[in-house]
Design a protein around this motif. Structure first.
Motif, PDB file in Angstrom:
ATOM      1  N   GLY A  55       0.775  -1.232   0.000  1.00 52.64           N
ATOM      2  CA  GLY A  55       0.000   0.000   0.000  1.00 52.64           C
ATOM      3  C   GLY A  55       0.804   1.279   0.000  1.00 52.64           C
ATOM      4  O   GLY A  55       0.323   2.316   0.447  1.00 52.64           O
ATOM      5  N   VAL A  56       2.035   1.228  -0.520  1.00 51.53           N
ATOM      6  CA  VAL A  56       2.866   2.438  -0.539  1.00 51.53           C
ATOM      7  C   VAL A  56       2.906   3.087  -1.925  1.00 51.53           C
ATOM      8  O   VAL A  56       3.596   4.079  -2.130  1.00 51.53           O
ATOM      9  CB  VAL A  56       4.313   2.136  -0.071  1.00 51.53           C
ATOM     10  N   GLY A  57       2.176   2.510  -2.876  1.00 52.84           N
ATOM     11  CA  GLY A  57       2.171   3.064  -4.231  1.00 52.84           C
ATOM     12  C   GLY A  57       3.265   2.488  -5.112  1.00 52.84           C
ATOM     13  O   GLY A  57       3.692   3.123  -6.072  1.00 52.84           O
ATOM     14  N   VAL A 263      -7.534  10.587  -6.040  1.00 54.71           N
ATOM     15  CA  VAL A 263      -8.598   9.645  -6.382  1.00 54.71           C
ATOM     16  C   VAL A 263      -8.400   9.119  -7.797  1.00 54.71           C
ATOM     17  O   VAL A 263      -8.596   7.932  -8.074  1.00 54.71           O
ATOM     18  CB  VAL A 263      -9.977  10.319  -6.249  1.00 54.71           C
ATOM     19  N   LYS A 264      -7.993  10.000  -8.719  1.00 54.53           N
ATOM     20  CA  LYS A 264      -7.812   9.600 -10.119  1.00 54.53           C
ATOM     21  C   LYS A 264      -6.734   8.520 -10.248  1.00 54.53           C
ATOM     22  O   LYS A 264      -6.876   7.564 -11.013  1.00 54.53           O
ATOM     23  CB  LYS A 264      -7.431  10.811 -10.973  1.00 54.53           C
ATOM     24  N   VAL A 265      -5.643   8.678  -9.490  1.00 50.81           N
ATOM     25  CA  VAL A 265      -4.566   7.681  -9.521  1.00 50.81           C
ATOM     26  C   VAL A 265      -5.089   6.331  -9.035  1.00 50.81           C
ATOM     27  O   VAL A 265      -4.754   5.281  -9.594  1.00 50.81           O
ATOM     28  CB  VAL A 265      -3.371   8.147  -8.655  1.00 50.81           C
ATOM     29  N   SER A 266      -5.945   6.358  -8.009  1.00 54.05           N
ATOM     30  CA  SER A 266      -6.494   5.115  -7.457  1.00 54.05           C
ATOM     31  C   SER A 266      -7.513   4.474  -8.395  1.00 54.05           C
ATOM     32  O   SER A 266      -7.621   3.250  -8.460  1.00 54.05           O
ATOM     33  CB  SER A 266      -7.160   5.396  -6.103  1.00 54.05           C
ATOM     34  N   GLU A 267      -8.276   5.300  -9.107  1.00 49.15           N
ATOM     35  CA  GLU A 267      -9.329   4.778  -9.981  1.00 49.15           C
ATOM     36  C   GLU A 267      -8.785   4.143 -11.250  1.00 49.15           C
ATOM     37  O   GLU A 267      -9.358   3.173 -11.768  1.00 49.15           O
ATOM     38  CB  GLU A 267     -10.280   5.913 -10.380  1.00 49.15           C
ATOM     39  N   PRO A 269      -6.414   2.027 -12.387  1.00 51.76           N
ATOM     40  CA  PRO A 269      -6.226   0.597 -12.645  1.00 51.76           C
ATOM     41  C   PRO A 269      -7.529  -0.162 -12.832  1.00 51.76           C
ATOM     42  O   PRO A 269      -7.565  -1.177 -13.544  1.00 51.76           O
ATOM     43  CB  PRO A 269      -5.481   0.110 -11.394  1.00 51.76           C
ATOM     44  N   GLY A 270      -8.603   0.326 -12.212  1.00 51.22           N
ATOM     45  CA  GLY A 270      -9.900  -0.327 -12.368  1.00 51.22           C
ATOM     46  C   GLY A 270     -10.414  -0.294 -13.800  1.00 51.22           C
ATOM     47  O   GLY A 270     -11.273  -1.091 -14.179  1.00 51.22           O
ATOM     48  N   TYR A 271      -9.862   0.628 -14.586  1.00 48.81           N
ATOM     49  CA  TYR A 271     -10.230   0.741 -16.003  1.00 48.81           C
ATOM     50  C   TYR A 271      -9.131   0.182 -16.919  1.00 48.81           C
ATOM     51  O   TYR A 271      -9.164   0.396 -18.126  1.00 48.81           O
ATOM     52  CB  TYR A 271     -10.510   2.209 -16.351  1.00 48.81           C
ATOM     53  N   GLY A 272      -8.172  -0.533 -16.314  1.00 48.18           N
ATOM     54  CA  GLY A 272      -7.075  -1.090 -17.095  1.00 48.18           C
ATOM     55  C   GLY A 272      -6.203  -0.016 -17.704  1.00 48.18           C
ATOM     56  O   GLY A 272      -5.744  -0.147 -18.841  1.00 48.18           O
ATOM     57  N   GLN A 273      -5.972   1.059 -16.942  1.00 50.98           N
ATOM     58  CA  GLN A 273      -5.211   2.183 -17.467  1.00 50.98           C
ATOM     59  C   GLN A 273      -4.257   2.750 -16.417  1.00 50.98           C
ATOM     60  O   GLN A 273      -4.464   2.583 -15.219  1.00 50.98           O
ATOM     61  CB  GLN A 273      -6.167   3.313 -17.903  1.00 50.98           C
ATOM     62  N   THR A 274      -3.230   3.427 -16.901  1.00 48.25           N
ATOM     63  CA  THR A 274      -2.432   4.272 -16.030  1.00 48.25           C
ATOM     64  C   THR A 274      -3.179   5.589 -15.865  1.00 48.25           C
ATOM     65  O   THR A 274      -4.108   5.883 -16.630  1.00 48.25           O
ATOM     66  CB  THR A 274      -1.045   4.558 -16.644  1.00 48.25           C
ATOM     67  N   VAL A 275      -2.773   6.408 -14.896  1.00 48.37           N
ATOM     68  CA  VAL A 275      -3.457   7.693 -14.711  1.00 48.37           C
ATOM     69  C   VAL A 275      -3.189   8.619 -15.891  1.00 48.37           C
ATOM     70  O   VAL A 275      -3.997   9.494 -16.200  1.00 48.37           O
ATOM     71  CB  VAL A 275      -3.055   8.354 -13.368  1.00 48.37           C
ATOM     72  N   LEU A 276      -2.074   8.410 -16.611  1.00 47.56           N
ATOM     73  CA  LEU A 276      -1.792   9.242 -17.782  1.00 47.56           C
ATOM     74  C   LEU A 276      -2.801   8.999 -18.899  1.00 47.56           C
ATOM     75  O   LEU A 276      -3.118   9.911 -19.661  1.00 47.56           O
ATOM     76  CB  LEU A 276      -0.380   8.973 -18.310  1.00 47.56           C
ATOM     77  N   ALA A 277      -3.299   7.767 -18.986  1.00 46.53           N
ATOM     78  CA  ALA A 277      -4.317   7.466 -19.995  1.00 46.53           C
ATOM     79  C   ALA A 277      -5.712   7.792 -19.471  1.00 46.53           C
ATOM     80  O   ALA A 277      -6.571   8.275 -20.206  1.00 46.53           O
ATOM     81  CB  ALA A 277      -4.241   5.989 -20.389  1.00 46.53           C
ATOM     82  N   TYR A 278      -5.933   7.565 -18.183  1.00 43.24           N
ATOM     83  CA  TYR A 278      -7.258   7.735 -17.585  1.00 43.24           C
ATOM     84  C   TYR A 278      -7.635   9.204 -17.430  1.00 43.24           C
ATOM     85  O   TYR A 278      -8.746   9.609 -17.769  1.00 43.24           O
ATOM     86  CB  TYR A 278      -7.279   7.029 -16.226  1.00 43.24           C
ATOM     87  N   ASP A 279      -6.708  10.008 -16.915  1.00 45.96           N
ATOM     88  CA  ASP A 279      -6.989  11.437 -16.729  1.00 45.96           C
ATOM     89  C   ASP A 279      -5.674  12.213 -16.830  1.00 45.96           C
ATOM     90  O   ASP A 279      -5.083  12.597 -15.813  1.00 45.96           O
ATOM     91  CB  ASP A 279      -7.653  11.673 -15.371  1.00 45.96           C
TER      92      ASP A 279
END
Length: 308
Positions: A55-57, A263-267, A269-279
């Motif tokens: 849980g340290v990222g 929150v965006k960083v945590s969300e 992976p649930g969409y099969g994405q990195t945060v760079l692709a997700y937001d």
């Protein structure tokens, strides 16, 4: 009376500005850098991302740093050495049982190049996935010859030349077992994510002791090259205290960039994405891009490990 603004005035920068427009500009800057990408390292860098605390990222940092380097023009390979396969999930790489994976690589059934898959998030981003088969690998490795250096043999310079990568990130399980030892023997550098929370440095002494043991007996080239502070919450004094404590202890090894709790960083992976692709316009994405830039700039100066 003041006349109403003309149509041409409405197109002016000041009136057109909105928070959404600003985020769109940030997203465009992340995904389409104007400066022509990040500098290549003087030699290929192989980094093990390790911390036995969960849980340290660790996985989050692995995939987002790799994605940031790849989006900015550097060929990057993620080796998922965690049986949970979270890095494979975040990079949207197939890791169902039976898929050529790091397990088959470790036992010698396939080569690393055969197991490496290109992530849809960037043509420069490769991943060797982890399947559930990896869960029993530590037990199997115990009886194998050169059990601590199976991964090192698999990611030889010749194999990495074949793929043509600039950076390799090895995502370790949250333990100090044989898989993590393999990762440390195969790498030149260790990147340690440390969360800005209570007990941040707890257990770190054991990790550093294990790194010293590997240095002494198995891999003299290994060094802790990078510390990344994660989960920073600017609303708390604790985060600042931990940040200062880590910087005092590790000095220049600590990146200037701090990854905020997001929150965006945590969300993502649930969409099969990195945060760079997700937001890509989010604070989390921008922070990982900044951290990747620091890593790349250090690599361009020849810092961080020896040439392979």
């Amino acid at each position: 009376m003041t006349p109403p603004p003309s149509d041409s005035a409405n197109t002016g920068h000041e009136l057109a500005w909105t928070p959404i427009a600003e985020e769109a500009v940030r997203a465009a800057r992340v995904l389409h850098p104007e400066e022509g990408g990040l500098p290549r390292p003087t030699h290929r860098r192989v980094l093990t991302v390790a911390n036995q605390k969960g849980g340290v990222g660790k996985t989050t940092s692995t995939v987002n740093l790799a994605a940031a380097l790849a989006v900015h023009g550097l060929k990057t390979l993620v080796v998922d050495l965690d049986p949970q396969g979270n890095a494979s999930t975040a990079l949207d790489v197939d890791h169902r049982s039976g898929t050529p994976s790091i397990y088959e690589v470790l036992i010698g059934e396939v080569s690393l190049a055969e197991a490496a898959a290109v992530s849809e998030q960037s043509p420069n981003l490769y991943c060797v996935p982890a399947t559930i088969d990896l869960a029993g690998a530590e037990i199997e490795l115990v009886s194998m010859a050169s059990r601590e250096s199976r991964l090192k043999e698999a990611i030889s310079s010749e194999i990495l030349d074949e793929i043509g990568v600039d950076y390799v990130f090895i995502d370790c399980p949250p333990s100090l077992g044989l898989l993590t030892v393999n990762a440390m023997v195969a790498a030149q550098e260790v990147l340690i994510p440390i969360q800005c929370e209570y007990y941040a440095l707890e257990g770190l002494g054991q990790l550093l002791s294990n790194i010293e043991l590997v240095q002494a007996h198995l891999n003299r080239e290994l060094s802790v090259s990078t510390i990344l502070l994660t989960m920073y919450d600017g609303r708390t004094k604790l985060a600042d205290q931990v940040t200062q404590e880590v910087r005092n202890h590790f000095g220049d090894l600590v990146l200037k960039t701090v990854i905020p709790r997001s929150v965006k960083v945590s969300e993502a992976p649930g969409y099969g994405q990195t945060v760079l692709a997700y937001d890509p316009g989010s604070r989390g994405a921008m922070s990982y891009v900044d951290a990747a830039r620091e890593i790349a700039e250090r690599g361009a100066l020849g810092q961080g490990g020896n040439g392979s």
